[in-house]
Write a protein that holds these residues in place. Structure first.
Motif, PDB file in Angstrom:
ATOM      1  N   ASP A  68      -5.348   2.789  -7.109  1.00 40.10           N
ATOM      2  CA  ASP A  68      -5.240   1.324  -7.165  1.00 40.10           C
ATOM      3  C   ASP A  68      -5.102   0.722  -5.771  1.00 40.10           C
ATOM      4  OD1 ASP A  68      -5.503   1.268  -9.915  1.00 40.10           O
ATOM      5  OD2 ASP A  68      -3.350   1.106 -10.295  1.00 40.10           O
ATOM      6  N   ASP A  69      -4.298   1.365  -4.899  1.00 37.15           N
ATOM      7  CA  ASP A  69      -4.139   0.878  -3.528  1.00 37.15           C
ATOM      8  C   ASP A  69      -5.465   0.923  -2.778  1.00 37.15           C
ATOM      9  OD1 ASP A  69      -1.439   0.382  -3.806  1.00 37.15           O
ATOM     10  OD2 ASP A  69      -0.813   2.276  -2.899  1.00 37.15           O
ATOM     11  N   VAL A  70      -6.211   1.995  -2.970  1.00 38.76           N
ATOM     12  CA  VAL A  70      -7.512   2.117  -2.310  1.00 38.76           C
ATOM     13  C   VAL A  70      -8.444   1.009  -2.783  1.00 38.76           C
ATOM     14  CG1 VAL A  70      -9.595   3.542  -2.071  1.00 38.76           C
ATOM     15  CG2 VAL A  70      -7.326   4.591  -1.850  1.00 38.76           C
ATOM     16  N   ARG A  71      -8.509   0.799  -4.082  1.00 41.84           N
ATOM     17  CA  ARG A  71      -9.387  -0.241  -4.645  1.00 41.84           C
ATOM     18  C   ARG A  71      -9.001  -1.620  -4.103  1.00 41.84           C
ATOM     19  NH1 ARG A  71      -8.958   1.036  -9.601  1.00 41.84           N
ATOM     20  NH2 ARG A  71     -10.738   2.427  -9.497  1.00 41.84           N
ATOM     21  N   GLU A  72      -7.710  -1.926  -4.092  1.00 34.66           N
ATOM     22  CA  GLU A  72      -7.248  -3.234  -3.606  1.00 34.66           C
ATOM     23  C   GLU A  72      -7.558  -3.421  -2.122  1.00 34.66           C
ATOM     24  OE1 GLU A  72      -3.111  -3.634  -4.581  1.00 34.66           O
ATOM     25  OE2 GLU A  72      -3.492  -3.379  -6.726  1.00 34.66           O
ATOM     26  N   THR A  73      -7.366  -2.375  -1.336  1.00 35.68           N
ATOM     27  CA  THR A  73      -7.643  -2.471   0.093  1.00 35.68           C
ATOM     28  C   THR A  73      -9.131  -2.638   0.350  1.00 35.68           C
ATOM     29  OG1 THR A  73      -5.683  -1.150   0.612  1.00 35.68           O
ATOM     30  CG2 THR A  73      -7.363  -1.326   2.333  1.00 35.68           C
ATOM     31  N   LEU A  74      -9.954  -1.882  -0.365  1.00 33.21           N
ATOM     32  CA  LEU A  74     -11.408  -2.022  -0.218  1.00 33.21           C
ATOM     33  C   LEU A  74     -11.864  -3.429  -0.597  1.00 33.21           C
ATOM     34  CD1 LEU A  74     -12.647   1.414  -1.573  1.00 33.21           C
ATOM     35  CD2 LEU A  74     -12.594   0.655   0.814  1.00 33.21           C
ATOM     36  N   THR A  75     -11.268  -3.983  -1.646  1.00 35.83           N
ATOM     37  CA  THR A  75     -11.602  -5.347  -2.055  1.00 35.83           C
ATOM     38  C   THR A  75     -11.224  -6.338  -0.964  1.00 35.83           C
ATOM     39  OG1 THR A  75     -11.374  -4.805  -4.397  1.00 35.83           O
ATOM     40  CG2 THR A  75     -11.167  -7.136  -3.794  1.00 35.83           C
ATOM     41  N   SER A  76     -10.039  -6.194  -0.381  1.00 43.32           N
ATOM     42  CA  SER A  76      -9.606  -7.089   0.705  1.00 43.32           C
ATOM     43  C   SER A  76     -10.513  -6.974   1.918  1.00 43.32           C
ATOM     44  CB  SER A  76      -8.168  -6.762   1.121  1.00 43.32           C
ATOM     45  OG  SER A  76      -7.265  -7.085   0.100  1.00 43.32           O
ATOM     46  N   LEU A  77     -10.894  -5.746   2.261  1.00 39.69           N
ATOM     47  CA  LEU A  77     -11.792  -5.547   3.399  1.00 39.69           C
ATOM     48  C   LEU A  77     -13.148  -6.191   3.133  1.00 39.69           C
ATOM     49  CD1 LEU A  77     -10.928  -1.851   4.287  1.00 39.69           C
ATOM     50  CD2 LEU A  77     -10.445  -3.859   5.700  1.00 39.69           C
ATOM     51  N   HIS A  78     -13.628  -6.067   1.914  1.00 37.07           N
ATOM     52  CA  HIS A  78     -14.909  -6.674   1.550  1.00 37.07           C
ATOM     53  C   HIS A  78     -14.823  -8.198   1.586  1.00 37.07           C
ATOM     54  CE1 HIS A  78     -18.664  -7.489  -0.463  1.00 37.07           C
ATOM     55  NE2 HIS A  78     -18.016  -8.135  -1.402  1.00 37.07           N
ATOM     56  N   GLU A  79     -13.759  -8.749   1.011  1.00 34.40           N
ATOM     57  CA  GLU A  79     -13.600 -10.215   0.985  1.00 34.40           C
ATOM     58  C   GLU A  79     -13.432 -10.777   2.397  1.00 34.40           C
ATOM     59  OE1 GLU A  79     -10.354 -10.731  -1.744  1.00 34.40           O
ATOM     60  OE2 GLU A  79     -11.664 -10.513  -3.508  1.00 34.40           O
ATOM     61  N   SER A  80     -12.919  -9.962   3.319  1.00 37.83           N
ATOM     62  CA  SER A  80     -12.763 -10.394   4.714  1.00 37.83           C
ATOM     63  C   SER A  80     -14.037 -10.204   5.523  1.00 37.83           C
ATOM     64  CB  SER A  80     -11.629  -9.600   5.379  1.00 37.83           C
ATOM     65  OG  SER A  80     -10.409  -9.864   4.738  1.00 37.83           O
ATOM     66  N   GLY A  81     -15.055  -9.632   4.907  1.00 41.18           N
ATOM     67  CA  GLY A  81     -16.324  -9.411   5.588  1.00 41.18           C
ATOM     68  C   GLY A  81     -16.349  -8.205   6.489  1.00 41.18           C
ATOM     69  N   LEU A  82     -15.341  -7.339   6.368  1.00 42.94           N
ATOM     70  CA  LEU A  82     -15.259  -6.176   7.233  1.00 42.94           C
ATOM     71  C   LEU A  82     -16.046  -4.976   6.721  1.00 42.94           C
ATOM     72  CD1 LEU A  82     -11.520  -6.550   8.167  1.00 42.94           C
ATOM     73  CD2 LEU A  82     -13.476  -6.842   9.699  1.00 42.94           C
ATOM     74  N   ILE A  83     -16.293  -4.934   5.427  1.00 42.46           N
ATOM     75  CA  ILE A  83     -17.133  -3.882   4.868  1.00 42.46           C
ATOM     76  C   ILE A  83     -18.082  -4.501   3.860  1.00 42.46           C
ATOM     77  CG2 ILE A  83     -15.428  -2.038   5.194  1.00 42.46           C
ATOM     78  CD1 ILE A  83     -14.896  -2.161   2.140  1.00 42.46           C
ATOM     79  N   GLU A  84     -19.150  -3.792   3.604  1.00 41.79           N
ATOM     80  CA  GLU A  84     -20.097  -4.202   2.579  1.00 41.79           C
ATOM     81  C   GLU A  84     -19.935  -3.261   1.392  1.00 41.79           C
ATOM     82  OE1 GLU A  84     -23.808  -3.804   4.578  1.00 41.79           O
ATOM     83  OE2 GLU A  84     -23.525  -5.644   5.735  1.00 41.79           O
ATOM     84  N   GLN A  85     -20.025  -3.795   0.214  1.00 40.37           N
ATOM     85  CA  GLN A  85     -20.010  -2.959  -0.986  1.00 40.37           C
ATOM     86  C   GLN A  85     -21.426  -2.766  -1.459  1.00 40.37           C
ATOM     87  OE1 GLN A  85     -17.161  -5.196  -3.372  1.00 40.37           O
ATOM     88  NE2 GLN A  85     -15.776  -3.457  -3.210  1.00 40.37           N
ATOM     89  N   GLY A  86     -21.698  -1.571  -1.941  1.00 32.91           N
ATOM     90  CA  GLY A  86     -23.057  -1.344  -2.376  1.00 32.91           C
ATOM     91  C   GLY A  86     -23.179  -0.267  -3.399  1.00 32.91           C
TER      92      GLY A  86
END
Length: 86
Positions: A68-86
């Motif tokens: 859950d922590d990983v998912r939440e952090t990845l979501t925050s990074l994506h929403e901040s524009g720091l990573i792309e989800q694909g």
């Protein structure tokens, strides 16, 4: 990962901090699990599951504990524009 700048900072705690940002955005500070996730992302892990497994092994905890922590952090990074989800 889009173009971004990041830097690791040592701290007095066992975990370093990572500060990262894309041009024109606010910086995001990661600590603890976030630092481990960022490190995993810079090593080009392909899936969320890969990241969960790598961090669980590194931290010595069950994947169920940190997923859950990983998912939440990845979501925050994506929403901040720091990573792309694909």
């Amino acid at each position: 990962m889009p173009d971004c700048a990041f830097e690791y900072f040592k701290s007095e705690t066992p975990t370093a901090l990572v500060v990262c940002a894309t041009p024109g955005s606010r910086a995001m500070v990661l600590s603890s699990t976030g630092t481990l996730i960022w490190d995993a992302l810079t090593r080009e892990f392909q899936t969320e599951s890969d990241i969960v497994i790598a961090i669980s092994e590194q931290a010595g905890v069950s994947p169920d504990v940190i997923s859950d922590d990983v998912r939440e952090t990845l979501t925050s990074l994506h929403e901040s524009g720091l990573i792309e989800q694909g």
